[in-house]
Design a protein around this motif. Sequence first.
Motif, PDB file in Angstrom:
ATOM      1  N   ASP A  29      -4.662   0.274  -4.030  1.00 38.63           N
ATOM      2  CA  ASP A  29      -4.885   1.544  -3.486  1.00 38.63           C
ATOM      3  C   ASP A  29      -5.345   1.864  -2.006  1.00 38.63           C
ATOM      4  O   ASP A  29      -5.896   0.801  -1.693  1.00 38.63           O
ATOM      5  N   ASP A  72      -0.679   7.598 -13.782  1.00 33.35           N
ATOM      6  CA  ASP A  72       0.035   6.421 -13.516  1.00 33.35           C
ATOM      7  C   ASP A  72      -0.554   5.123 -14.160  1.00 33.35           C
ATOM      8  O   ASP A  72       0.061   4.253 -14.534  1.00 33.35           O
ATOM      9  N   LYS A  73      -2.052   5.350 -14.301  1.00 31.94           N
ATOM     10  CA  LYS A  73      -2.786   4.157 -14.644  1.00 31.94           C
ATOM     11  C   LYS A  73      -2.214   3.209 -16.003  1.00 31.94           C
ATOM     12  O   LYS A  73      -2.317   2.048 -15.968  1.00 31.94           O
ATOM     13  N   ASN A  84       7.215   7.181 -14.239  1.00 36.70           N
ATOM     14  CA  ASN A  84       6.461   7.760 -13.150  1.00 36.70           C
ATOM     15  C   ASN A  84       7.534   8.750 -12.419  1.00 36.70           C
ATOM     16  O   ASN A  84       6.969   9.048 -11.147  1.00 36.70           O
ATOM     17  N   ASN A 102     -12.932   0.458  -6.011  1.00 36.41           N
ATOM     18  CA  ASN A 102     -12.087   1.611  -6.061  1.00 36.41           C
ATOM     19  C   ASN A 102     -13.067   2.724  -5.821  1.00 36.41           C
ATOM     20  O   ASN A 102     -14.059   2.583  -6.258  1.00 36.41           O
ATOM     21  N   PHE A 143       0.759  -1.223  -0.051  1.00 36.79           N
ATOM     22  CA  PHE A 143       0.119  -0.133  -0.021  1.00 36.79           C
ATOM     23  C   PHE A 143       0.980   0.998  -0.035  1.00 36.79           C
ATOM     24  O   PHE A 143       2.055   1.210   0.426  1.00 36.79           O
ATOM     25  N   CYS A 144       0.172   2.594  -0.472  1.00 36.60           N
ATOM     26  CA  CYS A 144       0.803   3.806  -0.426  1.00 36.60           C
ATOM     27  C   CYS A 144      -0.094   4.518   0.462  1.00 36.60           C
ATOM     28  O   CYS A 144      -1.188   4.466   0.429  1.00 36.60           O
ATOM     29  N   ILE A 182       5.995  -0.819  -5.325  1.00 35.95           N
ATOM     30  CA  ILE A 182       5.991  -2.087  -5.925  1.00 35.95           C
ATOM     31  C   ILE A 182       7.472  -2.708  -6.035  1.00 35.95           C
ATOM     32  O   ILE A 182       7.951  -3.488  -5.558  1.00 35.95           O
ATOM     33  N   TRP A 189       0.483   9.860  -7.111  1.00 36.44           N
ATOM     34  CA  TRP A 189       0.364   8.612  -8.109  1.00 36.44           C
ATOM     35  C   TRP A 189       1.674   7.869  -8.401  1.00 36.44           C
ATOM     36  O   TRP A 189       1.806   6.797  -8.366  1.00 36.44           O
ATOM     37  N   LYS A 223       3.447   4.727  -6.862  1.00 37.44           N
ATOM     38  CA  LYS A 223       2.777   3.298  -7.078  1.00 37.44           C
ATOM     39  C   LYS A 223       4.061   2.216  -7.488  1.00 37.44           C
ATOM     40  O   LYS A 223       4.273   1.199  -6.781  1.00 37.44           O
ATOM     41  N   PHE A 255      -0.286  -4.752  -5.294  1.00 32.02           N
ATOM     42  CA  PHE A 255      -0.323  -3.235  -4.984  1.00 32.02           C
ATOM     43  C   PHE A 255      -1.803  -3.073  -4.771  1.00 32.02           C
ATOM     44  O   PHE A 255      -2.465  -3.375  -5.941  1.00 32.02           O
ATOM     45  N   SER A 279      -5.590   1.024 -12.183  1.00 29.92           N
ATOM     46  CA  SER A 279      -4.261   0.687 -11.387  1.00 29.92           C
ATOM     47  C   SER A 279      -4.576   0.653  -9.859  1.00 29.92           C
ATOM     48  O   SER A 279      -3.588   0.628  -9.036  1.00 29.92           O
TER      49      SER A 279
END
Length: 593
Positions: free
Chosen positions: A332, A443-444, A421, A515, A244-245, A320, A313, A316, A330, A400
């Motif tokens: 969200d 980022d997705k 990113n 999400n 997680f972030c 990982i 973002w 992420k 990962f 993502s």
Amino acid sequence: MIEMEWRPRPHAWRRRRAVALRLVAGALLIWLFYANFADQFHAERREALTVAHGRPVKPDAVMEDVAHAIPAPARHDPQAESPQTPLQAPQISVTGGEVTDTDSIRSNTQLESALREVISLLPDEALLRDLLRPIERTGEEKLRELGLRTRSFKKHFAAWEALHLVVEGSNVYARNDIVRTIRQDPRIATALQMDVTQVLHAYEAYRAFITRFAMLLFPWTMPYFSDHISLHAEFHHGGKGLVFCAGDNHAPFLLTSIPSIRRLGCNLPIEVMYLGDGDLSQDFRAKLEAMPGVVTRDVSQMVTDRGWKLAGWAGKPWAILFSSFREAMFIDADALFFQNPENLFDHPSYRATGALFFRDRFMMPESKKKWMQQILPRPISKKATESRFWTGDSGHMQESGVVVVDKWVHYVALLLVARMNGPDRDGNAAAGRVGVYDMVYGDKETFWLGWELVGDTDYAFHQGDAATMGTLEPQRAPEEQSSENPNQEERPTQYTICAPQLLHLDEDGKPLWFNGWLLANKYSGKKNEPARFETYIQEPREVRDPGAWQLHSDNICCLTAENAANFTEQEKDTLAWISEAGYRAGAFGGKKV
């Protein structure tokens, strides 16, 4: 004249005993000499093999690119045993007072094969200059150039890693005795039809090349790991885990979601990655680490972001990459599950490829075919030409919120995604620089596009449908049949839900995860209670005009379609439990009324 004292001659048995004692003493001295010599020699050989940071990494499978040096399992089973023979560390033994080195001979034979591959890949002067020149382009041209360079790096790095990574029992070592081994065993040079000096010069030229190449493309991992082999080897036996972030704003979400995941039966270790004390405070770190199996880790200490700033973002893929797990999922901070997320590691598509992604809403038709032709090196894969970007069905391909990756298998692809990113993320109109985020939304999309840029097509999109969830809007009646065409098929009833949540269904059409957290509108400022979730609607699988999805302000998406279903009692119970956990964690900004 000196008189000699006469002494009686010793008996025969005394003479024999003295001789025997001398023989035993001599044999003992010889044995001690050879034993000591063998121990010293054995220790010297073992010291030649080192593990990154002194920590051995136990193998359970390996990346296909280095299969000729380390056993590589079938992609569908990261835990499988391999029939291939690994490069073994030399073993010195003492037998009958003599030192034997047969294992060393066998090991050096394998070393010859790895060296031959490295020498064959050593670029000539023209190619060397081309690969190591600075990348000064921008926008689409830069992405394409990065793809071309990274494909070359992947090939050269695989050969270099195959030469240095060694399996000894249950440990993986990065050996640093190559030069000494080449010098001490001239049979290696003879087998390569070169002299020792030529082999040493070729090895050192390749070492200088691959080091400069890595520094050109991916220098930002250096403060934490000395080189990219060390980083790769670090998580070889890292097992499975969740990543997680979170900062302070999202920590209450994790204090809600992690207990809910545990309740579903997932006991995998969890790492919460953050970006310094200003991102996640000590108080929240203590609360998170009070939960069983949870550790917080500061990614900002692991990345050199001089000249750019790692934030939002963009964190992420870095989270990982630097997590300690080999197989990382990962999630969200605002993503929540109906089913045990651990099951995704056993999903057939993940086991077949080692990378599982989820699709975004099927909305906003937009053709990005020309753009993809500009950025992707040839040949362009079938997966790319079948994507929504290529067909024009949608300008959104990936969501993502959940990403599942075997980092050992897809190491170089993940390095490139992290770069996309990182320093290449943001543009600067005044400087004429176009960034990745100027071309895609956040980022997705960088995950599957990064895989494609590297030429790594071993990834899969989960085939469950997307949906939305909430309460139904006033029902729309079916259109009346035309009097001119009485045989016209009656259209089914259309249902509408407007909500920020994106629900993902499993292949059986059951809710899997969603999400967008629990609020009806997380931007409204009214965060004191969760939304009501009674029904979900599955999006249609075909393009419709007008589109089934309509985007409104505050990221509210309205989906109108015919496939509506009510949540089961078990699913409602899961949602109710999550809401109660959110209140306990203070995630709604107040107490339950």
